[in-house]
Design an enzyme around this catalytic site. Structure first.
Site, PDB file in Angstrom:
ATOM      1  N   SER A  48       0.785  -1.289  -0.057  1.00 44.28           N
ATOM      2  CA  SER A  48      -0.016  -0.186   0.156  1.00 44.28           C
ATOM      3  C   SER A  48       0.734   1.037   0.169  1.00 44.28           C
ATOM      4  O   SER A  48       0.225   2.454   0.261  1.00 44.28           O
ATOM      5  CB  SER A  48      -0.946  -0.018   1.253  1.00 44.28           C
ATOM      6  OG  SER A  48      -0.025  -0.030   2.480  1.00 44.28           O
ATOM      7  N   THR A  78     -39.394  27.148  -9.179  1.00 45.37           N
ATOM      8  CA  THR A  78     -39.725  25.699  -8.455  1.00 45.37           C
ATOM      9  C   THR A  78     -40.126  25.072  -9.561  1.00 45.37           C
ATOM     10  O   THR A  78     -40.638  25.264 -10.580  1.00 45.37           O
ATOM     11  CB  THR A  78     -40.685  25.913  -7.444  1.00 45.37           C
ATOM     12  OG1 THR A  78     -41.801  26.374  -8.168  1.00 45.37           O
ATOM     13  CG2 THR A  78     -40.501  27.140  -6.259  1.00 45.37           C
ATOM     14  N   HIS A  79     -39.780  23.587  -9.427  1.00 44.97           N
ATOM     15  CA  HIS A  79     -39.970  22.770 -10.454  1.00 44.97           C
ATOM     16  C   HIS A  79     -39.365  23.081 -11.948  1.00 44.97           C
ATOM     17  O   HIS A  79     -39.767  22.752 -12.992  1.00 44.97           O
ATOM     18  CB  HIS A  79     -41.387  22.400 -10.803  1.00 44.97           C
ATOM     19  CG  HIS A  79     -42.047  22.229  -9.560  1.00 44.97           C
ATOM     20  ND1 HIS A  79     -42.399  20.860  -8.952  1.00 44.97           N
ATOM     21  CD2 HIS A  79     -43.077  23.240  -8.650  1.00 44.97           C
ATOM     22  CE1 HIS A  79     -43.061  21.163  -7.902  1.00 44.97           C
ATOM     23  NE2 HIS A  79     -43.343  22.599  -7.687  1.00 44.97           N
ATOM     24  N   SER A 121     -14.625  23.661 -28.265  1.00 44.51           N
ATOM     25  CA  SER A 121     -14.889  22.343 -28.902  1.00 44.51           C
ATOM     26  C   SER A 121     -14.022  22.271 -30.063  1.00 44.51           C
ATOM     27  O   SER A 121     -13.554  23.246 -30.707  1.00 44.51           O
ATOM     28  CB  SER A 121     -16.434  22.644 -29.418  1.00 44.51           C
ATOM     29  OG  SER A 121     -16.643  21.505 -30.643  1.00 44.51           O
ATOM     30  N   LYS A 171     -18.160  27.426 -29.985  1.00 46.72           N
ATOM     31  CA  LYS A 171     -18.597  26.889 -28.718  1.00 46.72           C
ATOM     32  C   LYS A 171     -17.529  27.469 -27.506  1.00 46.72           C
ATOM     33  O   LYS A 171     -16.265  27.591 -27.647  1.00 46.72           O
ATOM     34  CB  LYS A 171     -18.586  25.315 -28.600  1.00 46.72           C
ATOM     35  CG  LYS A 171     -19.487  24.800 -29.347  1.00 46.72           C
ATOM     36  CD  LYS A 171     -20.763  24.806 -28.800  1.00 46.72           C
ATOM     37  CE  LYS A 171     -20.879  23.441 -27.943  1.00 46.72           C
ATOM     38  NZ  LYS A 171     -22.233  23.504 -27.315  1.00 46.72           N
ATOM     39  N   ASN A 196     -17.743  26.603 -23.734  1.00 44.75           N
ATOM     40  CA  ASN A 196     -18.580  25.623 -22.534  1.00 44.75           C
ATOM     41  C   ASN A 196     -18.161  25.754 -20.977  1.00 44.75           C
ATOM     42  O   ASN A 196     -16.967  26.057 -20.900  1.00 44.75           O
ATOM     43  CB  ASN A 196     -18.361  24.214 -23.049  1.00 44.75           C
ATOM     44  CG  ASN A 196     -18.769  23.998 -24.483  1.00 44.75           C
ATOM     45  OD1 ASN A 196     -19.791  24.590 -25.127  1.00 44.75           O
ATOM     46  ND2 ASN A 196     -18.316  23.020 -25.289  1.00 44.75           N
ATOM     47  N   GLU A 242     -19.608  21.376 -15.276  1.00 41.19           N
ATOM     48  CA  GLU A 242     -20.071  20.149 -15.726  1.00 41.19           C
ATOM     49  C   GLU A 242     -19.116  19.088 -14.810  1.00 41.19           C
ATOM     50  O   GLU A 242     -19.424  17.846 -14.375  1.00 41.19           O
ATOM     51  CB  GLU A 242     -19.864  19.825 -17.132  1.00 41.19           C
ATOM     52  CG  GLU A 242     -20.981  20.665 -17.928  1.00 41.19           C
ATOM     53  CD  GLU A 242     -20.725  20.719 -19.366  1.00 41.19           C
ATOM     54  OE1 GLU A 242     -21.950  21.011 -20.008  1.00 41.19           O
ATOM     55  OE2 GLU A 242     -19.933  20.311 -19.786  1.00 41.19           O
ATOM     56  N   TYR A 286      -9.391  -5.615  13.876  1.00 44.54           N
ATOM     57  CA  TYR A 286      -8.683  -4.982  12.700  1.00 44.54           C
ATOM     58  C   TYR A 286      -8.920  -6.251  11.631  1.00 44.54           C
ATOM     59  O   TYR A 286      -8.565  -7.535  12.119  1.00 44.54           O
ATOM     60  CB  TYR A 286      -7.201  -4.797  13.062  1.00 44.54           C
ATOM     61  CG  TYR A 286      -6.548  -4.383  11.710  1.00 44.54           C
ATOM     62  CD1 TYR A 286      -6.913  -3.010  11.134  1.00 44.54           C
ATOM     63  CD2 TYR A 286      -5.874  -5.235  10.908  1.00 44.54           C
ATOM     64  CE1 TYR A 286      -6.194  -2.766   9.982  1.00 44.54           C
ATOM     65  CE2 TYR A 286      -5.503  -5.043   9.527  1.00 44.54           C
ATOM     66  CZ  TYR A 286      -5.530  -3.717   9.081  1.00 44.54           C
ATOM     67  OH  TYR A 286      -5.041  -3.267   7.853  1.00 44.54           O
ATOM     68  N   LYS A 305      -8.395   4.113   2.468  1.00 39.28           N
ATOM     69  CA  LYS A 305      -7.315   5.274   2.217  1.00 39.28           C
ATOM     70  C   LYS A 305      -7.509   5.811   0.695  1.00 39.28           C
ATOM     71  O   LYS A 305      -7.770   7.082   0.519  1.00 39.28           O
ATOM     72  CB  LYS A 305      -6.033   5.061   2.499  1.00 39.28           C
ATOM     73  CG  LYS A 305      -5.964   5.070   4.186  1.00 39.28           C
ATOM     74  CD  LYS A 305      -4.483   4.754   4.493  1.00 39.28           C
ATOM     75  CE  LYS A 305      -4.125   3.386   4.692  1.00 39.28           C
ATOM     76  NZ  LYS A 305      -5.033   2.657   5.570  1.00 39.28           N
TER      77      LYS A 305
HETATM   78  N1  ARG Z   1      -1.836  -0.994   5.694  1.00 36.89           N
HETATM   79  C1  ARG Z   1      -2.869  -1.407   6.822  1.00 36.89           C
HETATM   80  C2  ARG Z   1      -4.007  -0.454   6.796  1.00 36.89           C
HETATM   81  O1  ARG Z   1      -4.060   0.608   6.116  1.00 36.89           O
HETATM   82  C3  ARG Z   1      -2.058  -1.287   8.094  1.00 36.89           C
HETATM   83  C4  ARG Z   1      -1.252  -2.345   8.226  1.00 36.89           C
HETATM   84  C5  ARG Z   1      -1.962  -3.322   9.064  1.00 36.89           C
HETATM   85  N2  ARG Z   1      -1.408  -4.583   8.704  1.00 36.89           N
HETATM   86  C6  ARG Z   1      -1.591  -5.574   9.093  1.00 36.89           C
HETATM   87  N3  ARG Z   1      -1.285  -6.502   8.443  1.00 36.89           N
HETATM   88  N4  ARG Z   1      -1.954  -5.783  10.466  1.00 36.89           N
HETATM   89  O2  ARG Z   1      -4.722  -0.695   7.393  1.00 36.89           O
END
Ligand code: ARG
Length: 458
Positions: free
Chosen positions: A23, A156-157, A278, A284, A286, A291, A318, A326
């Site tokens: 990650s 309205t509408h 365009s 045009k 725009n 949008e 967890y 994220k």
């Molecule tokens: N990358 C994980 C998260 O964002 C945190 C790490 C936890 N990883 C684990 N194997 N317990 O939640």
């Protein structure tokens, strides 16, 4: 390559598993926040004598070095080989600070660490966004100032309803955006408990000083339940929910400007710097900014659905599912920031077309309610007055004549209470000026509202 969990394993993880689970590309975004958390942690470990004061200083120096060496773009060098931001800092700290680096993770889990860093990150981002929303609000207030006394048809509408000041319409959005700002502030206010020290889920048998950490990192208190702390991403759901509501309002603002920019309206002219052309039709110009805001709202709503669904039905505590919090959260924050900036620029530079607005309020139907209220003021019961004006509207439509051209004799056939004063009602300024209720489009009140917002947003 550095790993925080190698000992139990006889083999290296499969390459496709690494690609699937790493990650760092996303959570490198947390690097600054995580360095700050580590600094507080290094101090705390010395305080409770899990490490010496000297070791603590070495760790702090190492963290500074990592911070100085990090360049945006570095993530490209590491994301294939480093699992996550926590592993990166651990590896670098051992490299720059030596063996004492191995002590920084004492009694810590990435489970409590990642929540701590994310909350710190959110605190900074939401504080920035608060100012960005104020910027967009300020730009709307600027539009309202430029609008002066201009009157447009209120709908309205999407059917012409009653005349309103353009400024009143614009300040409606200031009102809405300011509630969105408050909602984000509320969400931030609930991110006040320190997660760190919850361990993987159960806490720790080592004497961590959580209160000290909370103070160092600006949390009001320490979290009360270690399991809830590592298991929950309600703060992300709440942030995305508040952002989704903000975008719901931005999409409506965008839609109004798209309409006002369309040929049937022509109420607003965009600056060339904030409009697009365009590739085929040379004439045009725009309103793509609006949008894209309207369209991106769909993406933000998607992120909200994702964060809710990611957590739905998860067992305590967890689970790796939570890592998926994220990308959507960070994307939503980035998109919101960018949208508010470009909206601000577009609103600051657009111009209003008074002639088109004046023409649009030359529509008799807009004044039917004014005639109705005039009759009520002259003692006609509301329902009776409504019926009378409705009949006049129907009569004029059947005759294909504007209402204000009906003769006084014709008018009086609908109500004997009508006199020559009725003709003055078919006027935009007269209409808005006649309003009496608090919060209405009455120009004196709108002026006060404008002044109130100018003061709030100074
Ligand atoms: N990358 C994980 C998260 O964002 C945190 C790490 C936890 N990883 C684990 N194997 N317990 O939640």
């Amino acid at each position: 390559m550095k790993k925080l969990w190698g000992g139990r394993f006889a083999k290296e993880a499969a390459q496709i598993l690494k690609e699937f689970s790493y990650s760092f590309k996303v959570d490198s975004e947390l690097l600054q926040a995580e360095l700050r958390v580590n600094r507080a942690y290094a101090r705390m470990l010395a305080r409770v004598k899990l490490i010496s004061a000297r070791e603590s200083r070495t760790l702090l120096k190492g963290l500074d070095k990592i911070e100085r060496a990090w360049k945006p773009g570095d993530v490209c060098r590491y994301f294939e080989t480093i699992e996550d931001v926590h592993t990166f800092i651990q590896q670098e700290l051992e490299r720059v600070a030596g063996p004492v680096g191995k002590k920084i993770h004492t009694a810590r889990s990435r489970n409590d660490l990642v929540v701590t860093s994310t909350l710190l990150y959110l605190r900074a981002k939401l504080t920035e966004l608060d100012e960005k929303i104020r910027g967009a609000e300020r730009a709307l207030v600027g539009c309202a100032e430029r609008a002066q006394q201009a009157v447009i048809p209120g709908f309205t509408h999407l059917k012409k309803a009653q005349p309103v000041l353009l400024a009143h319409h614009l300040l409606a959005y200031v009102e809405l955006l300011d509630t969105d700002r408050a909602r984000l502030g509320d969400a931030l206010g609930r991110m006040d408990a320190l997660p760190l020290g919850s361990g993987a889920l159960a806490g720790s048998a080592l004497p961590l000083d959580r209160a000290f950490l909370a103070k160092e990192l600006g949390f009001k208190k320490v979290s009360a339940n270690s399991m809830a702390t590592v298991a929950d991403r309600a703060f992300a759901a709440e942030t995305l929910s508040a952002l989704a509501i903000l975008w719901m309002h931005l999409s409506r603002l965008a839609e109004d400007f798209i309409l006002w920019n369309s040929e049937p309206f022509r109420f607003v002219e965009l600056d060339d710097a904030f409009a697009t052309g365009s590739s085929l039709m040379p004439q045009k110009k725009n309103p793509d900014v609006f949008e894209l805001v309207r369209g991106r709202t769909g993406v933000i709503f998607g992120h909200l659905m994702a964060i809710l669904t990611i957590q739905k039905g998860l067992p305590m505590s967890y689970n790796r599912d939570l890592q998926e919090d994220k990308p959507g959260l960070f994307d939503a924050l980035r998109k919101t920031d960018a949208a508010l900036e470009v909206l601000r620029g577009t609103l600051e530079t657009c111009e209003f077309n008074r002639a088109a607005m004046a023409q649009a309020v030359e529509d008799d139907g807009l004044y039917a309610t004014d005639v109705l209220e005039y009759l009520v003021r002259r003692g006609v019961p509301f329902a009776e007055a409504h019926e009378a004006v409705g009949s006049a509207v129907r009569f004029a439509a059947a005759e294909d004549r504007p209402m204000k051209d009906l003769t006084i004799k014709e008018w009086r056939s609908f109500s004997k209470k009508i006199d020559g004063g009725i003709y003055a009602l078919f006027d935009p300024q007269t209409s808005v000026s006649a309003k009496k209720t608090a919060g209405s489009t009455q120009p004196g009140l709108v002026k006060k509202e404008l002044a109130r917002w100018q003061k709030i947003l100074k």
